[in-house]
Design an enzyme around this catalytic site. Structure first.
Site, PDB file in Angstrom:
ATOM      1  N   HIS A  47       0.854  -1.187   0.000  1.00 35.63           N
ATOM      2  CA  HIS A  47       0.000   0.000   0.000  1.00 35.63           C
ATOM      3  C   HIS A  47       0.885   1.230   0.000  1.00 35.63           C
ATOM      4  CE1 HIS A  47      -3.433   2.583   0.907  1.00 35.63           C
ATOM      5  NE2 HIS A  47      -2.581   3.258   1.658  1.00 35.63           N
TER       6      HIS A  47
ATOM      7  N   ASP B  51     -14.939   2.244   7.920  1.00 33.20           N
ATOM      8  CA  ASP B  51     -13.905   3.151   7.406  1.00 33.20           C
ATOM      9  C   ASP B  51     -14.444   3.978   6.245  1.00 33.20           C
ATOM     10  OD1 ASP B  51     -11.180   4.211   7.024  1.00 33.20           O
ATOM     11  OD2 ASP B  51     -11.440   3.229   5.097  1.00 33.20           O
TER      12      ASP B  51
ATOM     13  N   ARG C 116     -14.478  12.383   7.616  1.00 35.58           N
ATOM     14  CA  ARG C 116     -13.226  13.093   7.932  1.00 35.58           C
ATOM     15  C   ARG C 116     -12.849  14.048   6.814  1.00 35.58           C
ATOM     16  NH1 ARG C 116      -9.505   8.396   8.135  1.00 35.58           N
ATOM     17  NH2 ARG C 116      -7.892   9.965   8.328  1.00 35.58           N
TER      18      ARG C 116
ATOM     19  N   SER D  99      -7.334   3.398   9.408  1.00 33.59           N
ATOM     20  CA  SER D  99      -8.109   3.341   8.161  1.00 33.59           C
ATOM     21  C   SER D  99      -7.405   2.449   7.144  1.00 33.59           C
ATOM     22  CB  SER D  99      -8.261   4.776   7.628  1.00 33.59           C
ATOM     23  OG  SER D  99      -8.647   4.789   6.282  1.00 33.59           O
TER      24      SER D  99
ATOM     25  N   LYS E  62      -8.439  -1.938   6.248  1.00 32.09           N
ATOM     26  CA  LYS E  62      -8.783  -2.438   4.916  1.00 32.09           C
ATOM     27  C   LYS E  62      -7.816  -3.536   4.478  1.00 32.09           C
ATOM     28  CE  LYS E  62      -8.958   1.870   3.692  1.00 32.09           C
ATOM     29  NZ  LYS E  62      -9.116   3.222   3.201  1.00 32.09           N
TER      30      LYS E  62
HETATM   31  N1  URA Z   1      -5.911   6.614   2.935  1.00 29.41           N
HETATM   32  C1  URA Z   1      -6.806   5.868   3.620  1.00 29.41           C
HETATM   33  O1  URA Z   1      -7.188   4.791   3.186  1.00 29.41           O
HETATM   34  N2  URA Z   1      -7.256   6.345   4.789  1.00 29.41           N
HETATM   35  C2  URA Z   1      -6.864   7.535   5.306  1.00 29.41           C
HETATM   36  O2  URA Z   1      -7.303   7.891   6.381  1.00 29.41           O
HETATM   37  C3  URA Z   1      -5.943   8.289   4.590  1.00 29.41           C
HETATM   38  C4  URA Z   1      -5.467   7.801   3.401  1.00 29.41           C
END
Ligand code: URA
Length: 432
Positions: free
Chosen positions: A89, A168, A175, A190, A194
């Protein structure tokens, strides 16, 4: 997770964090589940997110918060692929197309890469947007299709499913409009919720630092990386983070189809040195986590084996890997105003220019232009002559040129000072 403790109220959770306290496991489980169900209102969750942004969370709170977000949805099991699963990621950067060559490369080395991605918002562009510039390519796959492609090809890059960490999805949207994105506990939980829910067996994080990144300073990037590595450890997911420079765009192409073309060059054994370096560095870490140590990803990349996986990966999702990519209707150049050395090529300026040309979207609903973006004709530290083209601006909508040129003002500079780009990989952060 069902209500464990009926007596908890949203106001009690908000005020506990507002006053600098720590949240109990029960409070965290309750508030995340109740928010997902709609029993905690957006304004209450926004208030709690702001309290978290201002007062932080400790490692146990972050880990529990992550678990509560995982528990809000499904956890995938992809273990039937017969190969070790490993994913990567990136926190996002300008010209960051690394997933495109990386996933087929790691698959060509013997691992399986389940890369469930999102779309781009703002100046950094999204992996799915890039791949959608390939004629016929399809982002949405069923879970059965993902599993079959992982077993057959070894790499899949596709849209994430709404069933993963729905808390999320809801919280991130909130947010985004309440000034609470920049909280390290909230960003870390977050991302990790995932990835853990996706069912990968190992995870390599590319945490970007610099003007074109989410994290502008090395200290903040380091803290985010360490927080995510700790979450991985607490959840039994082996996780390694690389801190990498994002003060200058990666490679020479910024924009969807332009980045696909550059990725194909890399997969064919060419391409810009920085894209190759980062692809190989991330592949090495992924292969280490997958327990594959006898294969050299640099050699596999140079051999063309990763390109064959790319062709199969694209074709498996309906794309034609040999089809011509879209070309912009209008191309203009940005020239050097004087002779000297290119001493500034600011990632944020180039990212915003590409975005304004149509490569990115301002709102979730916006469409992106496949062919829009910026091509960098000169690298940082290279000598240039007055009038020499430095960048190409590509767009289908010529009215966008003025905004792109305005974004570049001050971001591209030629001077007499010699200038070198610093190291690309700043550090590696592992558990323990
Ligand atoms: N990417 C995400 O998946 N979550 C965040 O909070 C910020 C960037």
């Amino acid at each position: 997770m069902p209500d464990a403790v009926q007596s908890i109220s949203a106001v009690e959770v908000i005020t506990a964090k507002r006053d600098g306290g720590r949240l109990s496991d029960e409070q965290i489980d309750w508030v995340v589940a109740a928010y997902t169900r709609g029993d905690v209102a957006d304004e209450q969750m926004a208030s709690l997110a702001m309290a978290i942004l201002l007062n932080g969370m400790d490692a146990e709170e972050i880990s529990r918060w992550t678990q509560a977000m995982i528990d809000s949805g499904d956890v995938l099991s992809m273990s039937s692929t017969g190969r070790p699963l490993v994913d990567k990621h990136s926190t996002g950067g300008v010209g960051d197309k690394i997933t495109l060559p990386l996933a087929p490369l790691v698959a060509a080395c013997g691992a399986a890469v389940p890369q469930l991605s999102g779309r781009g918002l703002g100046h950094t562009g999204g992996t799915l947007d890039k791949l959608e510039s390939i004629p016929g390519w399809r982002a949405s796959l069923s879970l059965e299709e993902i599993a079959a492609q992982l077993a057959d090809v070894g790499a899949v890059i596709c849209a994430t499913t709404p069933a993963l960490a729905p808390a999320d999805r809801k919280l991130y949207a909130l947010r985004d409009v309440t000034g609470t994105v920049e909280s390290i506990p909230l960003i870390a939980s977050s991302i990790m919720s995932k990835k853990i829910a996706e069912g990968t067996g190992g995870l390599v994080l590319d945490v970007k630092v610099g003007s074109g990144a989410f994290m502008k300073t090395e200290a903040r990037a380091r803290e985010l990386a360490a927080t995510m590595v700790r979450i991985g450890e607490a959840h039994g997911l082996p996780t390694t983070a690389l801190l990498t420079d994002m003060s200058v765009p990666l490679g020479r192409a910024v924009g969807n189809a332009l980045e696909v073309a550059e990725s194909v060059e890399v997969l064919r054994g060419g391409g810009p040195a920085d894209v190759v370096e980062l692809t190989v560095a991330l592949a090495r870490e992924m292969l280490t986590l997958a327990g594959i140590t006898a294969v050299d990803p640099a050699q596999v990349l140079a051999s063309g084996a990763a390109y064959s996986v790319w062709e199969r990966m694209i074709a498996a999702q309906g794309g034609d890997p040999s089809a011509a990519l879209p070309v912009a209707k209008h191309v203009e150049v940005h020239v050097a105003e004087r002779s000297g050395v290119l001493t500034r090529l600011d990632a944020m300026a180039v990212g915003v220019a590409a975005w304004r040309l149509g490569a990115g979207r301002a709102r979730k609903e916006d469409a992106v232009q496949a062919a829009a973006g910026v091509r960098l004709l000169v690298g940082l530290g290279e000598e240039v002559a007055a009038g020499q083209p430095l960048l190409e601006l590509h767009t289908d909508t010529p009215d966008a040129m003025a905004g792109a040129r305005a974004a570049l003002a001050g971001g591209v500079e030629v001077s007499d000072e010699p200038s070198d780009r610093g190291p690309l990989v700043l550090d590696t952060i592992k558990a323990g």
